[in-house]
Design an enzyme around this catalytic site. Structure first.
Site, short mmCIF file in Angstrom:
data_model
loop_
_atom_site.label_atom_id
_atom_site.label_comp_id
_atom_site.label_asym_id
_atom_site.label_seq_id
_atom_site.Cartn_x
_atom_site.Cartn_y
_atom_site.Cartn_z
N ASP A 167 0.83 -1.05 0.03
CA ASP A 167 -0.24 -0.09 0.14
C ASP A 167 0.94 1.11 -0.11
OD1 ASP A 167 -2.62 1.50 0.54
OD2 ASP A 167 -1.28 1.88 2.17
N ASP B 208 -6.54 -6.26 -1.41
CA ASP B 208 -5.49 -6.54 -0.48
C ASP B 208 -4.43 -7.37 -1.02
OD1 ASP B 208 -7.00 -5.25 1.40
OD2 ASP B 208 -7.86 -6.83 2.47
N GLU C 158 -2.14 -5.50 -3.23
CA GLU C 158 -1.35 -4.67 -2.62
C GLU C 158 -0.15 -5.51 -1.99
OE1 GLU C 158 -4.01 -0.84 -1.22
OE2 GLU C 158 -3.82 -2.48 0.15
#
Length: 240
Positions: free
Chosen positions: A52, A121, A124
């Protein structure tokens, strides 16, 4: 450690375009539901945290240099649009990431391989794995190649970059109070659906639904923004 569906994982790496340390690849694909059922394996959450940040700095740096005349607020909207859960999940689908994610039986049975939150998720986490394998410059190339279409689209999206912010700005232009959101949720935790109503000056101006509150609110804000487009901006606080 090998990955169930190793051929699919190898194909994923080819689509990403750079090699990834095998152990880091497994880690990036390990959802917490799988880790729990397997007796407490490490999950991809730390790699997600790292990825991220890598994504954020690369996208921010690109926008800063590509749009030297835009103010901070517009750059922030563009960045938010490019790194949103919906946007990253769409990229994950384009590279067929979903089938490679290691999920527990419960998540698998409820369509976890196609859930925006899980795909975002995992994407990332993959970026985190690329960074640890190759460093920032290779990570930059991967991010810009995969996120590039979203960056290009963001430059043309105007109000659609962030409907909630755009609606708030529109309300201010019309002399109206800031919008508030009435959000309700239905269904079990693993398949919850949220409904949001955008309230402007006590009146429902738009409604939206989504699997996350923020997505429902964005959809409601978009509908409310459209409804206010017909309002005469010269009318002081009066909604037509």
């Amino acid at each position: 450690m090998s990955i169930p569906g190793q051929e699919a994982a190898d194909a994923l790496v080819r689509r990403i375009g750079v090699s990834i340390d095998p152990d880091l690849l497994v880690l990036a694909l390990t959802h917490r539901s799988f880790a729990y059922e397997a007796g407490g394996l490490p999950t991809n959450e730390r790699l997600e945290f790292l990825g991220d940040s890598v994504l954020g700095i690369v996208v921010t740096d690109h926008l800063y240099h590509a749009h030297p005349d835009l103010p901070e607020g517009e750059l922030a909207k563009m960045r938010a649009a490019c790194v949103s859960q919906k946007s990253l999940a769409a990229i994950a689908r384009q590279i067929s990431l979903g089938p490679c994610v290691l999920l527990g039986k419960g998540e698998t049975s409820t369509g976890g391989h196609n859930k925006d939150s899980i795909l975002c998720d995992a994407f990332e986490a993959i970026l985190g794995a690329v960074y640890l394998t190759h460093g920032i410059e290779t990570s930059r190339e991967v991010v810009l190649r995969l996120v590039g279409p979203s960056l290009a689209a963001a430059a043309k999206s105007g109000a659609a970059l962030d409907w909630k912010t755009s609606l708030q700005e529109r309300c201010a232009e019309l002399g109206l109070p800031a919008p508030v959101y009435d959000v309700t949720g239905e269904g079990p935790d693993h398949a919850r659906v949220f409904t949001a109503r955008a309230m402007v000056d006590g009146q429902a101006r738009g409604e939206g639904t989504g699997t996350a509150k923020k997505h429902a609110e964005q959809e409601a804000a978009a509908a409310a923004y459209a409804s206010l487009e017909t309002v005469d901006s010269q009318v002081d606080g009066v909604v037509a």
